[in-house]
Design a protein around this motif. Sequence first.
Motif, PDB file in Angstrom:
ATOM      1  N   VAL A  36       0.651  -1.259   0.087  1.00  0.00           N
ATOM      2  CA  VAL A  36       0.011  -0.039   0.138  1.00  0.00           C
ATOM      3  C   VAL A  36       0.811   1.102  -0.084  1.00  0.00           C
ATOM      4  O   VAL A  36       1.896   1.373   0.840  1.00  0.00           O
ATOM      5  CB  VAL A  36      -0.913  -0.105   1.312  1.00  0.00           C
ATOM      6  N   VAL A  37       0.767   2.092  -0.932  1.00  0.00           N
ATOM      7  CA  VAL A  37       1.502   3.282  -1.052  1.00  0.00           C
ATOM      8  C   VAL A  37       0.818   4.443  -0.486  1.00  0.00           C
ATOM      9  O   VAL A  37       1.568   5.571  -0.372  1.00  0.00           O
ATOM     10  CB  VAL A  37       1.687   3.604  -2.600  1.00  0.00           C
ATOM     11  N   ALA A  38      -0.469   4.413  -0.444  1.00  0.00           N
ATOM     12  CA  ALA A  38      -1.366   5.470   0.012  1.00  0.00           C
ATOM     13  C   ALA A  38      -2.794   5.109   0.515  1.00  0.00           C
ATOM     14  O   ALA A  38      -3.210   4.309   0.006  1.00  0.00           O
ATOM     15  CB  ALA A  38      -1.663   6.754  -0.923  1.00  0.00           C
ATOM     16  N   ALA A  39      -3.071   5.685   1.723  1.00  0.00           N
ATOM     17  CA  ALA A  39      -4.569   5.284   2.474  1.00  0.00           C
ATOM     18  C   ALA A  39      -4.836   6.712   3.129  1.00  0.00           C
ATOM     19  O   ALA A  39      -4.046   7.031   3.743  1.00  0.00           O
ATOM     20  CB  ALA A  39      -4.434   4.206   3.262  1.00  0.00           C
ATOM     21  N   ASP A  40      -6.181   6.978   2.686  1.00  0.00           N
ATOM     22  CA  ASP A  40      -6.503   8.404   3.251  1.00  0.00           C
ATOM     23  C   ASP A  40      -7.619   8.184   4.088  1.00  0.00           C
ATOM     24  O   ASP A  40      -8.435   9.214   4.611  1.00  0.00           O
ATOM     25  CB  ASP A  40      -6.780   9.596   2.088  1.00  0.00           C
ATOM     26  N   GLY A  41      -8.379   7.010   4.053  1.00  0.00           N
ATOM     27  CA  GLY A  41      -9.553   6.885   4.924  1.00  0.00           C
ATOM     28  C   GLY A  41     -10.524   6.542   4.026  1.00  0.00           C
ATOM     29  O   GLY A  41     -11.846   5.826   4.344  1.00  0.00           O
ATOM     30  N   ARG A  42     -10.500   6.806   2.823  1.00  0.00           N
ATOM     31  CA  ARG A  42     -11.705   6.523   1.790  1.00  0.00           C
ATOM     32  C   ARG A  42     -11.194   5.565   0.461  1.00  0.00           C
ATOM     33  O   ARG A  42     -11.873   4.925   0.208  1.00  0.00           O
ATOM     34  CB  ARG A  42     -12.071   7.902   1.086  1.00  0.00           C
ATOM     35  N   GLU A  43      -9.913   5.750   0.520  1.00  0.00           N
ATOM     36  CA  GLU A  43      -9.172   5.105  -0.895  1.00  0.00           C
ATOM     37  C   GLU A  43      -7.831   4.619  -0.547  1.00  0.00           C
ATOM     38  O   GLU A  43      -7.162   5.140   0.482  1.00  0.00           O
ATOM     39  CB  GLU A  43      -9.238   6.049  -2.089  1.00  0.00           C
ATOM     40  N   VAL A  44      -7.583   3.402  -0.872  1.00  0.00           N
ATOM     41  CA  VAL A  44      -6.460   2.688  -0.802  1.00  0.00           C
ATOM     42  C   VAL A  44      -5.752   2.460  -2.149  1.00  0.00           C
ATOM     43  O   VAL A  44      -6.341   1.920  -2.940  1.00  0.00           O
ATOM     44  CB  VAL A  44      -6.381   1.611   0.034  1.00  0.00           C
ATOM     45  N   THR A  45      -4.357   2.983  -2.205  1.00  0.00           N
ATOM     46  CA  THR A  45      -3.700   3.025  -3.531  1.00  0.00           C
ATOM     47  C   THR A  45      -2.520   1.989  -3.376  1.00  0.00           C
ATOM     48  O   THR A  45      -1.721   2.047  -2.347  1.00  0.00           O
ATOM     49  CB  THR A  45      -3.198   4.047  -3.905  1.00  0.00           C
ATOM     50  N   LEU A  46      -2.447   0.861  -4.183  1.00  0.00           N
ATOM     51  CA  LEU A  46      -1.684  -0.163  -4.199  1.00  0.00           C
ATOM     52  C   LEU A  46      -0.454   0.199  -4.982  1.00  0.00           C
ATOM     53  O   LEU A  46      -0.575   1.217  -5.940  1.00  0.00           O
ATOM     54  CB  LEU A  46      -1.992  -1.566  -4.493  1.00  0.00           C
ATOM     55  N   GLY A  47       0.979  -0.372  -4.766  1.00  0.00           N
ATOM     56  CA  GLY A  47       1.945  -0.074  -5.789  1.00  0.00           C
ATOM     57  C   GLY A  47       1.601  -0.558  -7.182  1.00  0.00           C
ATOM     58  O   GLY A  47       2.065   0.237  -7.893  1.00  0.00           O
ATOM     59  N   SER A  48       0.650  -1.328  -7.604  1.00  0.00           N
ATOM     60  CA  SER A  48       0.335  -1.618  -8.867  1.00  0.00           C
ATOM     61  C   SER A  48      -0.438  -0.624  -9.395  1.00  0.00           C
ATOM     62  O   SER A  48      -0.609  -0.803 -10.642  1.00  0.00           O
ATOM     63  CB  SER A  48      -0.299  -2.985  -8.800  1.00  0.00           C
ATOM     64  N   GLY A  49      -0.953   0.063  -8.633  1.00  0.00           N
ATOM     65  CA  GLY A  49      -2.059   1.436  -9.244  1.00  0.00           C
ATOM     66  C   GLY A  49      -3.242   0.953  -9.174  1.00  0.00           C
ATOM     67  O   GLY A  49      -4.080   1.755  -9.291  1.00  0.00           O
ATOM     68  N   GLU A  50      -3.594  -0.388  -8.467  1.00  0.00           N
ATOM     69  CA  GLU A  50      -4.947  -0.580  -7.976  1.00  0.00           C
ATOM     70  C   GLU A  50      -5.315   0.166  -6.999  1.00  0.00           C
ATOM     71  O   GLU A  50      -4.742   0.300  -6.317  1.00  0.00           O
ATOM     72  CB  GLU A  50      -4.851  -2.243  -7.658  1.00  0.00           C
ATOM     73  N   ARG A  51      -6.619   0.534  -7.075  1.00  0.00           N
ATOM     74  CA  ARG A  51      -7.281   1.479  -5.965  1.00  0.00           C
ATOM     75  C   ARG A  51      -8.542   0.621  -5.789  1.00  0.00           C
ATOM     76  O   ARG A  51      -9.267   0.212  -6.365  1.00  0.00           O
ATOM     77  CB  ARG A  51      -7.702   2.494  -6.574  1.00  0.00           C
ATOM     78  N   LEU A  52      -8.548   0.652  -4.215  1.00  0.00           N
ATOM     79  CA  LEU A  52      -9.801  -0.229  -3.398  1.00  0.00           C
ATOM     80  C   LEU A  52     -10.400   0.909  -2.782  1.00  0.00           C
ATOM     81  O   LEU A  52      -9.846   1.743  -1.991  1.00  0.00           O
ATOM     82  CB  LEU A  52      -8.873  -1.377  -2.627  1.00  0.00           C
ATOM     83  N   THR A  53     -11.617   0.715  -2.531  1.00  0.00           N
ATOM     84  CA  THR A  53     -12.764   1.470  -1.671  1.00  0.00           C
ATOM     85  C   THR A  53     -13.481   0.624  -0.789  1.00  0.00           C
ATOM     86  O   THR A  53     -14.701   0.355  -1.223  1.00  0.00           O
ATOM     87  CB  THR A  53     -13.461   2.540  -2.412  1.00  0.00           C
ATOM     88  N   PRO A  54     -12.812  -0.064   0.147  1.00  0.00           N
ATOM     89  CA  PRO A  54     -13.785  -0.867   0.984  1.00  0.00           C
ATOM     90  C   PRO A  54     -14.781  -0.163   1.862  1.00  0.00           C
ATOM     91  O   PRO A  54     -14.755   0.801   2.071  1.00  0.00           O
ATOM     92  CB  PRO A  54     -12.545  -1.748   1.840  1.00  0.00           C
ATOM     93  N   ASP A  55     -15.515  -1.422   2.313  1.00  0.00           N
ATOM     94  CA  ASP A  55     -16.679  -0.916   3.228  1.00  0.00           C
ATOM     95  C   ASP A  55     -16.067  -0.585   4.522  1.00  0.00           C
ATOM     96  O   ASP A  55     -16.396   0.328   5.405  1.00  0.00           O
ATOM     97  CB  ASP A  55     -17.791  -1.683   3.274  1.00  0.00           C
ATOM     98  N   TYR A  56     -15.035  -1.548   4.894  1.00  0.00           N
ATOM     99  CA  TYR A  56     -14.198  -1.746   6.175  1.00  0.00           C
ATOM    100  C   TYR A  56     -12.784  -1.365   5.826  1.00  0.00           C
ATOM    101  O   TYR A  56     -12.421  -2.452   5.018  1.00  0.00           O
ATOM    102  CB  TYR A  56     -14.837  -2.314   7.054  1.00  0.00           C
ATOM    103  N   LEU A  57     -12.021  -0.800   6.508  1.00  0.00           N
ATOM    104  CA  LEU A  57     -10.616  -0.809   6.528  1.00  0.00           C
ATOM    105  C   LEU A  57      -9.922  -1.099   7.660  1.00  0.00           C
ATOM    106  O   LEU A  57     -10.173  -0.454   8.536  1.00  0.00           O
ATOM    107  CB  LEU A  57     -10.238   0.486   5.736  1.00  0.00           C
ATOM    108  N   VAL A  58      -9.130  -2.241   7.746  1.00  0.00           N
ATOM    109  CA  VAL A  58      -8.373  -2.475   8.861  1.00  0.00           C
ATOM    110  C   VAL A  58      -6.938  -2.289   8.706  1.00  0.00           C
ATOM    111  O   VAL A  58      -6.268  -2.701   7.826  1.00  0.00           O
ATOM    112  CB  VAL A  58      -8.486  -4.134   9.449  1.00  0.00           C
ATOM    113  N   LEU A  59      -6.307  -1.286   9.260  1.00  0.00           N
ATOM    114  CA  LEU A  59      -4.819  -1.040   9.139  1.00  0.00           C
ATOM    115  C   LEU A  59      -4.188  -1.702  10.035  1.00  0.00           C
ATOM    116  O   LEU A  59      -4.234  -1.584  11.373  1.00  0.00           O
ATOM    117  CB  LEU A  59      -4.579   0.343   9.471  1.00  0.00           C
ATOM    118  N   ALA A  60      -3.296  -2.663   9.371  1.00  0.00           N
ATOM    119  CA  ALA A  60      -2.125  -3.590  10.490  1.00  0.00           C
ATOM    120  C   ALA A  60      -0.829  -3.717   9.753  1.00  0.00           C
ATOM    121  O   ALA A  60      -0.548  -4.925  10.025  1.00  0.00           O
ATOM    122  CB  ALA A  60      -3.184  -4.995  10.734  1.00  0.00           C
ATOM    123  N   THR A  61      -0.233  -2.713   9.683  1.00  0.00           N
ATOM    124  CA  THR A  61       1.067  -2.718   9.032  1.00  0.00           C
ATOM    125  C   THR A  61       2.092  -2.872  10.089  1.00  0.00           C
ATOM    126  O   THR A  61       3.311  -2.783   9.776  1.00  0.00           O
ATOM    127  CB  THR A  61       1.255  -1.327   8.067  1.00  0.00           C
TER     128      THR A  61
END
Length: 367
Positions: free
Chosen positions: A79-104
């Motif tokens: 994950v290269v960026a996460a702002d609470g609404r959208e998560v961006t992966l290194g591949s460029g894929e963007r995810l907008t989950p209903d629930y986000l669990v940060l566990a890095t």
Amino acid sequence: MSEQTDPRPSVLVVGGGYGGINAAKALDDVAEVTLVDPTEAFTHNVAAWRALVEPEWLDRIFFPYEHLLKRGRFVRDRVVAADGREVTLGSGERLTPDYLVLATGSSYPFPAKVDEPDLATTRDRIRNAHAVLRDAERVLLVGAGPSGLELAGEIKAYFPEKHVTVADVASDILPGPYAPELREELHRQLDKLGVELRLGSPLDLPTAEPATRAAISVRTGDGDELTADVWYRCFGVSPATGYLRGALAQARDERGYLRVDGQLRVDGQDRVFAIGDMADADLNMAGRAGMQGKLIGANIRAMITGEGEPADYQPMPPVIVVPLGPEGGAGQMPDGVKGPEAAAGIKGRSMLVEMYSALFDAAPAQG
């Protein structure tokens, strides 16, 4: 994620450490779970020092993420960026989950933790580090917390002839809310093992890289010289929160930890949670991260199903087990301080490997 046809809500778990794997596993049957981690296998870091002194343990401490979830998916990416609404992966894929669990989790000096994404490279690095340790006559460990003491015990258990020095600016071992009797028992065993303690004086860190062969010579604040053939940095946890953006970045405290409420929700967020070493809920310990992962799983399940109410996380009392090799060590339990027999039975002999083998429904990764 936004185009999914599965009616189940989506849960994105970022980070496959002790907290992340427990959260993902707990929600696999009620949500569309995606687990993201840049490595191919979970590393059982609790046993990292054991694998350093006895490389045969490398066959026991890695568990492929593909064996964790029955319905959910594992994405090997960072994950290269996460702002609470959208998560961006290194591949460029963007995810907008209903629930986000940060566990890095957190970073920690090698070889207690390894940041290599490739499993073969990780194994090679640890084997090389073992060769350096095997050939060293004198070993310096900087840090007299649980990690430093445990490594001292491991080295003396497998290489009793080596001279091991543990140095720390603190005046005593094992900082934290622990009983004096625990420190006394650990002191007794360390002395019996022949571990030299140099406490209460500042120490310039060696210029050589940790875990590499070098002629180490450093002076303490008292003017004493410490020499060794290899040294290990046994302190320096850093929360892995640098990828956070926007409101999530603003929720970090001055140390970089995410501020969370009683239910482990990130400050100001309703459906974003943070667990383990990156959150400010509790001490940085694998067992506590695992408990938080299970709680988050139960709480999100309650939010999804409407059955039951989310519960607050209760920080654990000062419980710790510090093995000093497979048969030594001591621990503090709710009913008091325990000696080597209990420490060996609870953790020292097995290093809790069976617990994680069961969680992954699989044998460890071989190679």
